[in-house]
Design a protein around this motif. Sequence first.
Motif, PDB file in Angstrom:
ATOM      1  N   GLN A 153      -0.611 -35.896 -15.133  1.00  0.00           N
ATOM      2  CA  GLN A 153      -0.718 -36.766 -16.315  1.00  0.00           C
ATOM      3  C   GLN A 153      -1.009 -38.391 -15.555  1.00  0.00           C
ATOM      4  N   ARG A 154      -0.593 -38.464 -14.485  1.00  0.00           N
ATOM      5  CA  ARG A 154      -1.204 -39.624 -13.830  1.00  0.00           C
ATOM      6  C   ARG A 154      -2.413 -39.704 -13.272  1.00  0.00           C
ATOM      7  N   LEU A 155      -3.011 -38.733 -12.805  1.00  0.00           N
ATOM      8  CA  LEU A 155      -4.402 -38.678 -12.706  1.00  0.00           C
ATOM      9  C   LEU A 155      -5.268 -38.663 -13.826  1.00  0.00           C
ATOM     10  N   GLN A 156      -4.832 -37.987 -14.785  1.00  0.00           N
ATOM     11  CA  GLN A 156      -5.583 -38.273 -16.132  1.00  0.00           C
ATOM     12  C   GLN A 156      -5.577 -39.479 -16.617  1.00  0.00           C
ATOM     13  N   ALA A 157      -4.285 -40.380 -16.501  1.00  0.00           N
ATOM     14  CA  ALA A 157      -4.384 -41.774 -17.003  1.00  0.00           C
ATOM     15  C   ALA A 157      -5.616 -42.668 -16.200  1.00  0.00           C
ATOM     16  N   SER A 162     -10.262 -34.301 -14.684  1.00  0.00           N
ATOM     17  CA  SER A 162     -10.977 -32.840 -14.492  1.00  0.00           C
ATOM     18  C   SER A 162     -11.270 -32.578 -13.054  1.00  0.00           C
ATOM     19  N   LEU A 163     -11.489 -31.436 -12.461  1.00  0.00           N
ATOM     20  CA  LEU A 163     -11.817 -31.104 -11.235  1.00  0.00           C
ATOM     21  C   LEU A 163     -13.193 -31.715 -10.529  1.00  0.00           C
ATOM     22  N   SER A 164     -14.057 -32.024 -11.538  1.00  0.00           N
ATOM     23  CA  SER A 164     -15.185 -32.739 -11.188  1.00  0.00           C
ATOM     24  C   SER A 164     -15.126 -34.190 -10.857  1.00  0.00           C
ATOM     25  N   ALA A 165     -14.257 -34.783 -11.607  1.00  0.00           N
ATOM     26  CA  ALA A 165     -14.149 -36.302 -11.515  1.00  0.00           C
ATOM     27  C   ALA A 165     -13.039 -36.273 -10.234  1.00  0.00           C
ATOM     28  N   ILE A 174      -6.533 -41.767  -5.829  1.00  0.00           N
ATOM     29  CA  ILE A 174      -5.842 -40.485  -5.895  1.00  0.00           C
ATOM     30  C   ILE A 174      -4.528 -40.723  -5.295  1.00  0.00           C
ATOM     31  N   GLU A 175      -4.505 -41.456  -4.295  1.00  0.00           N
ATOM     32  CA  GLU A 175      -2.995 -41.399  -3.509  1.00  0.00           C
ATOM     33  C   GLU A 175      -2.243 -42.490  -4.422  1.00  0.00           C
ATOM     34  N   PHE A 176      -2.932 -43.742  -4.922  1.00  0.00           N
ATOM     35  CA  PHE A 176      -2.155 -44.537  -5.589  1.00  0.00           C
ATOM     36  C   PHE A 176      -1.421 -44.166  -6.728  1.00  0.00           C
ATOM     37  N   ALA A 177      -2.458 -43.374  -7.538  1.00  0.00           N
ATOM     38  CA  ALA A 177      -1.862 -42.733  -8.760  1.00  0.00           C
ATOM     39  C   ALA A 177      -0.841 -41.760  -8.541  1.00  0.00           C
ATOM     40  N   CYS A 178      -0.937 -40.945  -7.605  1.00  0.00           N
ATOM     41  CA  CYS A 178       0.342 -40.036  -7.333  1.00  0.00           C
ATOM     42  C   CYS A 178       1.298 -40.518  -6.409  1.00  0.00           C
ATOM     43  N   GLY A 179       1.450 -41.759  -5.814  1.00  0.00           N
ATOM     44  CA  GLY A 179       2.407 -42.313  -5.279  1.00  0.00           C
ATOM     45  C   GLY A 179       2.627 -41.557  -3.580  1.00  0.00           C
ATOM     46  N   ARG A 180       1.304 -41.160  -3.162  1.00  0.00           N
ATOM     47  CA  ARG A 180       1.407 -40.562  -1.985  1.00  0.00           C
ATOM     48  C   ARG A 180       0.641 -41.246  -1.009  1.00  0.00           C
ATOM     49  N   ARG A 181       0.926 -40.850   0.309  1.00  0.00           N
ATOM     50  CA  ARG A 181       0.143 -41.632   1.487  1.00  0.00           C
ATOM     51  C   ARG A 181      -1.188 -40.709   2.050  1.00  0.00           C
ATOM     52  N   PRO A 182      -1.929 -41.520   2.644  1.00  0.00           N
ATOM     53  CA  PRO A 182      -3.120 -40.862   3.375  1.00  0.00           C
ATOM     54  C   PRO A 182      -2.509 -39.758   4.115  1.00  0.00           C
TER      55      PRO A 182
END
Length: 385
Positions: A153-157, A162-165, A174-182
Amino acid sequence: AVRFATVQGFLAAEAPSDLRGVLMMLAASPDFADARPKQGQKAQLREWAKKAVRWPCKEVVDTAAKKVSVLLQLALADPPRPQLPWDLKAQQQQLLQRGDSQLRLLVEIFKCRQQGPQLVEALMLKKCLKRRIWEDTSLEVRQLQYIGDANAQRLQAVGLGSLSALAAGDPRQIEFACGRRPPFGNDLQVKARAVPRLSMDLAHEGAATASVYIRRTEAEASCGGEGYFNLVAYAAPSGELVQHLRFSAQRPPAQTRLIAPSESRGLVVRLISEDWMGVDVVRQLGETVVASVQATPQKPQGAATGAKRQKTSAVGAAMPPPPKGAAASQPPAAKTAAPSAAARRDGEGSKGRTGAAKRNTGKARGSTAAPAGPLDLALAATQQK
């Protein structure tokens, strides 16, 4: 294993017209007859059937088929989903596992019956149950490892649902949206790019022939994704199956020649992945509207008559109408000989006129072009539009 009663039920049931019909056909299987709702479950199942499923139902959930339908739809729904009690959750998992073997049986039945649209829907529902996700979901990233409902849901926001996006996005976003580190974003993109993808082109070559060209995309060739695809081609409006192939994404057929039935006005070709949503391809030629399946269990002869009338109308639309003076039951030879008999009754026409008539007839025959097939006519009409 599938019960013999289930095989008999599938063979006797009417062909479904869409994905919902295939789901209801599966839910009514005798293999699920022991999944009848208990007294304490009916109220909660009815509440979920009204609001939390793809195809709502306001009726009382009092049969095994209705309960199975609700539980399967809840398993494939996008979040937020209702939390099931432990007994219904365990039963839901059993239904998902047992449904795969029954859908494989349905795929074989529809293939043997040459029912193209029904074969496509059965393959699609089989993939949905395998991935626990609907084919039209907006959260395709849920298929990837380490991506749950919250991260999807965070990535969709942020437009990466989608897989292509996701494969073409920014790893840091991607990391900022999911709250993860590189390097979480880079690793996730590697997984998204490893999903097998194929491209497909459909070329019209003759009155009733076409060719399908399938090749691996550049991204798929570089990442080497594994998986299997199904090529399903069927004619319109009859829905008659023209071709069905199953092949590995690593070795797709370079060219597949399709020969459409004589009365067809279009072709629909579907390239369906067995494992991933969001990578299927559809190509069409001519008129692609498939005739709906009429459910007439009380009058089986009427259904056959309707199908025969529909086929006759399709052929009649493609063929030119007969002349007004010609009888419907008159054979072609009698129609050709009729003018000669009339000329003899008028009084032995002159040899000069007869010779001239023959020469004119020969010229007309020589200048007549080969008639175009229904697929040619339908494709020309589509291009003009």
